[in-house]
Design a protein around this motif. Structure first.
Motif, PDB file in Angstrom:
ATOM      1  N   UNK A  31       1.014  -1.009   0.207  1.00 10.98           N
ATOM      2  CA  UNK A  31      -0.072  -0.050   0.115  1.00 10.98           C
ATOM      3  C   UNK A  31       0.885   1.102  -0.042  1.00 10.98           C
ATOM      4  N   UNK A  32       0.248   2.123  -0.454  1.00 13.37           N
ATOM      5  CA  UNK A  32       1.030   3.675  -0.440  1.00 13.37           C
ATOM      6  C   UNK A  32       0.132   4.588   0.109  1.00 13.37           C
ATOM      7  N   UNK A  33       0.656   5.242   1.273  1.00 15.64           N
ATOM      8  CA  UNK A  33      -0.162   6.265   1.962  1.00 15.64           C
ATOM      9  C   UNK A  33      -0.317   7.420   1.076  1.00 15.64           C
ATOM     10  N   UNK A  34      -1.482   7.609   0.586  1.00 12.49           N
ATOM     11  CA  UNK A  34      -1.901   8.779  -0.518  1.00 12.49           C
ATOM     12  C   UNK A  34      -2.919   9.721   0.131  1.00 12.49           C
ATOM     13  N   UNK A  35      -3.340   9.699   1.317  1.00 12.53           N
ATOM     14  CA  UNK A  35      -4.255  10.502   2.022  1.00 12.53           C
ATOM     15  C   UNK A  35      -5.690   9.799   1.944  1.00 12.53           C
ATOM     16  N   UNK A  36      -6.467  10.699   2.314  1.00 14.15           N
ATOM     17  CA  UNK A  36      -8.008   9.963   2.483  1.00 14.15           C
ATOM     18  C   UNK A  36      -8.605  10.327   3.513  1.00 14.15           C
ATOM     19  N   UNK A  37      -9.615   9.684   3.954  1.00 16.53           N
ATOM     20  CA  UNK A  37     -10.322  10.052   5.380  1.00 16.53           C
ATOM     21  C   UNK A  37      -9.594  10.466   6.435  1.00 16.53           C
ATOM     22  N   UNK A  38      -8.696   9.793   6.889  1.00 17.34           N
ATOM     23  CA  UNK A  38      -7.769   9.922   7.870  1.00 17.34           C
ATOM     24  C   UNK A  38      -6.306  10.329   7.482  1.00 17.34           C
ATOM     25  N   UNK A  39      -6.305  11.735   6.713  1.00 15.64           N
ATOM     26  CA  UNK A  39      -5.012  12.034   5.956  1.00 15.64           C
ATOM     27  C   UNK A  39      -4.007  12.435   7.014  1.00 15.64           C
ATOM     28  N   UNK A  40      -2.746  11.841   6.995  1.00 13.28           N
ATOM     29  CA  UNK A  40      -1.841  12.262   7.836  1.00 13.28           C
ATOM     30  C   UNK A  40      -0.279  12.098   7.143  1.00 13.28           C
ATOM     31  N   UNK A  41      -0.526  12.490   5.731  1.00 10.96           N
ATOM     32  CA  UNK A  41       0.627  12.634   5.063  1.00 10.96           C
ATOM     33  C   UNK A  41       1.652  13.535   5.659  1.00 10.96           C
ATOM     34  N   UNK A  42       1.070  14.806   6.248  1.00  8.41           N
ATOM     35  CA  UNK A  42       2.100  15.527   6.980  1.00  8.41           C
ATOM     36  C   UNK A  42       2.946  14.888   7.896  1.00  8.41           C
ATOM     37  N   UNK A  49       6.556   6.129  12.958  1.00  9.28           N
ATOM     38  CA  UNK A  49       5.536   5.090  12.622  1.00  9.28           C
ATOM     39  C   UNK A  49       4.657   5.461  11.288  1.00  9.28           C
ATOM     40  N   UNK A  50       5.277   6.474  10.871  1.00  6.06           N
ATOM     41  CA  UNK A  50       4.554   7.069   9.638  1.00  6.06           C
ATOM     42  C   UNK A  50       5.476   6.940   8.392  1.00  6.06           C
ATOM     43  N   UNK A  51       5.142   6.045   7.636  1.00  8.29           N
ATOM     44  CA  UNK A  51       5.740   5.795   6.327  1.00  8.29           C
ATOM     45  C   UNK A  51       5.095   5.948   5.072  1.00  8.29           C
ATOM     46  N   UNK A  52       5.718   6.209   4.052  1.00  2.00           N
ATOM     47  CA  UNK A  52       4.880   6.421   2.800  1.00  2.00           C
ATOM     48  C   UNK A  52       4.504   4.685   2.313  1.00  2.00           C
ATOM     49  N   UNK A  53       5.120   3.985   2.258  1.00  2.00           N
ATOM     50  CA  UNK A  53       4.632   2.786   1.816  1.00  2.00           C
ATOM     51  C   UNK A  53       4.460   1.426   3.280  1.00  2.00           C
ATOM     52  N   UNK A  54       3.494   0.856   2.945  1.00  2.00           N
ATOM     53  CA  UNK A  54       3.343  -0.069   4.091  1.00  2.00           C
ATOM     54  C   UNK A  54       2.463  -1.559   3.644  1.00  2.00           C
ATOM     55  N   UNK A  55       2.682  -2.535   4.438  1.00  2.00           N
ATOM     56  CA  UNK A  55       2.008  -3.619   4.029  1.00  2.00           C
ATOM     57  C   UNK A  55       0.661  -4.072   4.793  1.00  2.00           C
ATOM     58  N   UNK A  56      -0.341  -4.282   4.252  1.00  4.55           N
ATOM     59  CA  UNK A  56      -1.689  -4.489   4.716  1.00  4.55           C
ATOM     60  C   UNK A  56      -1.832  -6.077   4.638  1.00  4.55           C
ATOM     61  N   UNK A  57      -1.707  -6.655   5.958  1.00  9.05           N
ATOM     62  CA  UNK A  57      -1.804  -8.353   5.975  1.00  9.05           C
ATOM     63  C   UNK A  57      -3.560  -8.628   6.378  1.00  9.05           C
ATOM     64  N   UNK A  58      -4.182  -9.700   5.806  1.00 10.05           N
ATOM     65  CA  UNK A  58      -5.279  -9.819   6.059  1.00 10.05           C
ATOM     66  C   UNK A  58      -5.592 -11.451   6.106  1.00 10.05           C
ATOM     67  N   UNK A  59      -6.504 -11.885   6.993  1.00  8.71           N
ATOM     68  CA  UNK A  59      -6.874 -13.395   7.382  1.00  8.71           C
ATOM     69  C   UNK A  59      -8.370 -13.489   7.035  1.00  8.71           C
ATOM     70  N   UNK A  60      -8.897 -14.330   6.283  1.00 13.36           N
ATOM     71  CA  UNK A  60     -10.147 -14.619   6.021  1.00 13.36           C
ATOM     72  C   UNK A  60     -10.640 -15.792   5.991  1.00 13.36           C
TER      73      UNK A  60
END
Length: 107
Positions: A31-42, A49-60
């Motif tokens: 994932x790339x942090x690009x803004x949105x509802x909870x925008x914390x790009x600043x 703990x604020x990085x431009x890229x991160x990984x979203x892990x899911x278990x379904x």
């Protein structure tokens, strides 16, 4: 494949309009942090703990198991596979989730 982070690719399965030949799935999405509802790009680059890229892990699970088993799977993975010390782990649950709280107390 590009999707929004989360469970978008399984939406139709959960809605009952699609069926898969499997009952369990895991995902790892870049994932790339690009803004949105909870925008914390600043904050990117200014805190640990604020990085431009991160990984979203899911278990379904698609009807194969539910919360109690998911909690047990996670606890076993953390304490037996990764061998993290139990006394250093904190279990948290939502205030209204009595089922998860009961499962967590057994640990």
């Amino acid at each position: 494949m590009f999707t929004n982070a989360g469970m978008v690719q399984f939406k139709d399965v959960f809605l009952g309009s699609d069926q898969r030949p499997y009952t369990r799935a895991t995902t790892s999405q870049r994932c790339v942090r690009a803004g949105g509802k909870h925008n914390d790009l600043d904050n990117v680059g200014y805190t640990a703990r604020h990085h431009t890229f991160f990984e979203m892990l899911g278990n379904f699970s698609f009807g194969d198991y539910f919360k109690r088993d998911a909690i047990n799977f996670a606890w076993t993975f953390l304490t037996e596979v990764l061998q993290l010390p139990k006394e250093k782990l904190w279990i948290t649950v939502h205030i209204s989730d009595d089922e998860a709280e009961k499962s967590g107390r057994k640990k």
